[in-house]
Design a protein around this motif. Structure first.
Motif, PDB file in Angstrom:
ATOM      1  N   UNK A 165      -7.197  -9.236   3.592  1.00  0.00           N
ATOM      2  CA  UNK A 165      -5.753  -9.026   3.447  1.00  0.00           C
ATOM      3  C   UNK A 165      -5.373  -9.035   1.969  1.00  0.00           C
ATOM      4  N   UNK A 166      -6.001  -9.917   1.208  1.00  0.00           N
ATOM      5  CA  UNK A 166      -5.758  -9.948  -0.237  1.00  0.00           C
ATOM      6  C   UNK A 166      -6.132  -8.634  -0.905  1.00  0.00           C
ATOM      7  N   UNK A 167      -7.254  -8.046  -0.459  1.00  0.00           N
ATOM      8  CA  UNK A 167      -7.664  -6.747  -1.011  1.00  0.00           C
ATOM      9  C   UNK A 167      -6.687  -5.643  -0.622  1.00  0.00           C
ATOM     10  N   UNK A 168      -6.132  -5.727   0.594  1.00  0.00           N
ATOM     11  CA  UNK A 168      -5.123  -4.762   1.020  1.00  0.00           C
ATOM     12  C   UNK A 168      -3.875  -4.882   0.141  1.00  0.00           C
ATOM     13  N   UNK A 169      -3.487  -6.098  -0.176  1.00  0.00           N
ATOM     14  CA  UNK A 169      -2.331  -6.307  -1.058  1.00  0.00           C
ATOM     15  C   UNK A 169      -2.610  -5.713  -2.439  1.00  0.00           C
ATOM     16  N   UNK A 170      -3.820  -5.938  -2.952  1.00  0.00           N
ATOM     17  CA  UNK A 170      -4.195  -5.350  -4.247  1.00  0.00           C
ATOM     18  C   UNK A 170      -4.089  -3.823  -4.206  1.00  0.00           C
ATOM     19  N   UNK A 171      -4.527  -3.229  -3.102  1.00  0.00           N
ATOM     20  CA  UNK A 171      -4.456  -1.781  -2.948  1.00  0.00           C
ATOM     21  C   UNK A 171      -2.997  -1.311  -2.948  1.00  0.00           C
ATOM     22  N   UNK A 172      -2.135  -2.023  -2.221  1.00  0.00           N
ATOM     23  CA  UNK A 172      -0.727  -1.635  -2.150  1.00  0.00           C
ATOM     24  C   UNK A 172      -0.040  -1.764  -3.507  1.00  0.00           C
ATOM     25  N   UNK A 173      -0.474  -2.742  -4.309  1.00  0.00           N
ATOM     26  CA  UNK A 173       0.044  -2.867  -5.682  1.00  0.00           C
ATOM     27  C   UNK A 173      -0.452  -1.699  -6.530  1.00  0.00           C
ATOM     28  N   UNK A 174      -1.752  -1.399  -6.416  1.00  0.00           N
ATOM     29  CA  UNK A 174      -2.348  -0.324  -7.209  1.00  0.00           C
ATOM     30  C   UNK A 174      -1.701   1.022  -6.912  1.00  0.00           C
ATOM     31  N   UNK A 175      -1.336   1.248  -5.655  1.00  0.00           N
ATOM     32  CA  UNK A 175      -0.757   2.531  -5.266  1.00  0.00           C
ATOM     33  C   UNK A 175       0.766   2.554  -5.384  1.00  0.00           C
ATOM     34  N   UNK A 176       1.355   1.431  -5.831  1.00  0.00           N
ATOM     35  CA  UNK A 176       2.780   1.423  -6.138  1.00  0.00           C
ATOM     36  C   UNK A 176       3.712   1.075  -4.998  1.00  0.00           C
ATOM     37  N   UNK A 177       3.181   0.627  -3.843  1.00  0.00           N
ATOM     38  CA  UNK A 177       4.045   0.250  -2.724  1.00  0.00           C
ATOM     39  C   UNK A 177       4.592  -1.169  -2.904  1.00  0.00           C
ATOM     40  N   UNK A 178       3.827  -1.986  -3.605  1.00  0.00           N
ATOM     41  CA  UNK A 178       4.269  -3.321  -4.007  1.00  0.00           C
ATOM     42  C   UNK A 178       4.276  -3.380  -5.529  1.00  0.00           C
ATOM     43  N   UNK A 179       5.165  -4.194  -6.078  1.00  0.00           N
ATOM     44  CA  UNK A 179       5.182  -4.441  -7.512  1.00  0.00           C
ATOM     45  C   UNK A 179       5.143  -5.935  -7.759  1.00  0.00           C
TER      46      UNK A 179
END
Length: 593
Positions: free
Chosen positions: A461-475
């Motif tokens: 789940x942590x890696x998924x969060x990192x991915x969402x940050x990298x792709x700009x869905x989370x900041x």
């Protein structure tokens, strides 16, 4: 004057690279200029050719003391009289070189910015017939740059007081829009005289490798090469450098090392062994990052994640400076982030500096988790645009992308329900339904998103969060403890207006390319001759001819002076000095076929 003719006559090149001619024309027209060209794009030509054409002296300001001798040696081989003055010389040696300059025997003088702190040096500079001042690594003048040096601001104040009012040429390979603006302001260079060719390095294959045992990857990668090429392996700490260096030699991969914990004599000896092609592998900290000018480095491997994208791109750019294909590989593990956070905390910077360092580190981490084109990601960071490169690990991954919109919505929803006031670890714990007692005091177990992803591990789940940050869905917010919040794109995902796709990690090892007529055996004979000539002259082999020149010879097989002159990197001076020896080797090789 025909600049192309002069370029061939002095340096042996048929045509200019992107941006070079425009910069040179502006300099010769006495326009202060900022040149932003990627590593390996030939920035030095932009001041070397004007130095040959102009009647006066060119002063080059450079922080790269370990590189100055190589630059001077290479210029002298080319027939351009040059010298340097820096802290490696004693007082008498410095005086002798200053006298050489005053007597008109030198066209290009290299100095470190710290020299301008000496009043005697400022008096000396004011007495010179200066036509041009070239400022190398110009990003060092900006406090927003990744390698800010106060000494650059000191010498900048002296520039306008020079009696000859020399033209100023600032050069850098790594400038974000903010750093570019800073350089323009501090050096009074207009945007109209700023030449930016883009940061694209078409010959580099970028890779991010995750989820592997790093030594196993290194061993497999090095064994995969037909002959062990020159390569640099960057590690984050001195201890890691020593460990990798020892392991490589135990595995029969010849390597030397470089870091600040070694004596000056050992560092110098190891650097020379690498430069002279005696040892193919250099294991180093980023202390080696700005002090190397070796064109035939075929790969740069980062054993751990660098601190910034600027430093990563600069260090990766040490590969393939000759324009031939080269690999830039980053080996990533979660522990890299812990090491980098520790190094920032132990640093000497104030809180504002540390906050800036954490922000740059997050952008570097996002690079490792992005699934967009790696080259394009870097270009966009520097305010540049470009097409997908078609050869990085992400571009080469042709497997089907999975629609993970539902899982992404679960994460985004959880961040919002937690008030957008917590970081990655806490959000991941809520999503997997962790029994951590810290969650109960916030009543997070009552959230509808608590345990909604309990079938996954907290790590995943942590890696998924990192991915969402990298792709700009989370900041994330700035600072040591970044908090997550949902971006505009993230809200569109939550509303069902955007779908999110994700692929599994993919690893590839890029192969070097040569022409159809390339003869590897002839290339080996030419390399042997080059090494002999280099030893006789006491200079690194690439100063005689680059690998790209030798490969051109091994492909075209020139048998006389006219055809030899058509080789890239061969001009009249090098033809006269080395032509007969190399032509003879080519003729002998062909006669034995």
């Amino acid at each position: 004057m025909n600049l192309e003719v002069k370029l061939k006559e002095v340096f042996g090149y048929e045509k200019f690279r992107a941006g070079q001619k425009q910069i040179i024309e502006q300099v010769l027209s006495n326009h202060d200029t900022l040149g932003i060209l990627p590593t390996g794009a030939g920035k030095s030509i932009c001041y070397q050719l004007p130095a040959v054409i102009q009647s006066g002296i060119t002063l080059v300001i450079s922080p790269l003391i370990s590189l100055m001798k190589d630059q001077v040696d290479q210029l002298n081989i080319t027939g351009i009289p040059a010298t340097f003055i820096n802290s490696t010389l004693n007082e008498q040696e410095s005086k002798e070189r200053m006298q050489q300059v005053l007597q008109g025997h030198i066209k290009i003088l290299f100095v470190a910015p710290e020299r301008f702190e000496l009043e005697t040096f400022n008096h000396f500079v004011k007495s010179l017939p200066l036509d041009l001042i070239a400022i190398d690594e110009a990003h060092c003048i900006s406090q927003w740059g990744h390698d800010f040096r106060p000494s650059y601001l000191t010498f900048a104040h002296h520039l306008r007081s020079l009696p000859t009012q020399p033209t100023v040429l600032a050069l850098t390979a790594t400038a974000t829009p903010q750093v570019t603006s800073d350089i323009q302001t501090l050096l009074s260079i207009s945007a109209n005289h700023t030449v930016k060719t883009g940061f694209l390095r078409e010959n580099l294959h970028f890779e991010v490798v995750k989820g592997i045992e790093k030594r196993s990857f290194l061993k497999k990668y090095l064994h995969a090469q037909e002959a062990l090429s020159a390569g640099i392996i960057y590690a984050s700490t001195r201890k890691e450098v020593d460990e990798v260096y020892t392991w490589l030699n135990n595995q029969n991969f010849p390597a030397v090392r470089y870091h600040a914990g070694l004596s000056e004599s050992e560092r110098q000896h190891n650097q020379e062994q690498f430069l002279f092609d005696e040892i193919p592998l250099m294991v180093a900290t980023n202390a080696f990052g700005m002090g190397i000018n070796k064109p035939n480095v075929r790969f740069v491997i980062h054993y751990g994640m660098p601190a910034t994208i600027e430093s990563y791109y600069q260090e990766a750019g040490r590969a393939g400076r000759d324009g031939l294909e080269a690999d830039a590989i980053l080996l990533y593990s979660p522990n890299d982030l812990r090491i980098r956070n520790f190094l920032i905390e132990q640093g000497d910077g104030d809180e504002q500096h540390k906050e800036q360092a954490y922000e740059k580190l997050r952008q570097m981490q996002a690079y490792t988790h992005s699934e967009t084109c790696l080259q394009r990601y870097i270009l966009q960071y520097f305010g540049d645009e470009g097409e997908n490169c078609g050869k990085c690990t992400n571009c080469l991954d042709d497997r089907e992308q999975l629609d993970i919109t539902v899982d992404a919505q679960k994460v985004l929803s959880c961040v919002i329900r937690m008030g957008e006031r917590f970081g990655k670890t806490m959000v991941a714990q809520v999503l997997v339904g962790s029994k951590n007692k810290n969650l109960t005091k916030w009543n997070f177990e009552q959230l509808s998103t608590f345990g909604i992803m309990k079938q996954h591990s907290q790590k995943n789940v942590g890696e998924l969060i990192d991915f969402l940050v990298a792709e700009g869905y989370l900041q994330v917010t700035p600072g040591k403890f970044p908090l997550l919040f949902v971006s505009t794109e993230g809200h569109q995902v939550l509303r069902g207006h955007l779908n999110v796709f994700r692929r599994a990690p993919f690893v590839t090892v890029a192969q070097n390319e040569t022409g159809d007529n390339f003869n590897s055996k002839l290339f080996d004979h030419l390399r042997t001759l080059r090494l002999e000539v280099a030893k006789d002259e006491g200079v690194p082999p690439f100063m005689i001819f680059s690998d790209s020149s030798l490969k051109d010879m091994a492909e075209k097989s020139p048998q006389d002076e006219t055809s030899f002159l058509s080789i890239s990197g061969v001009g009249p001076i090098k033809l006269k000095k080395y032509g007969q020896e190399f032509i003879q080797v080519i003729q002998n090789f062909n006669n034995k076929k």
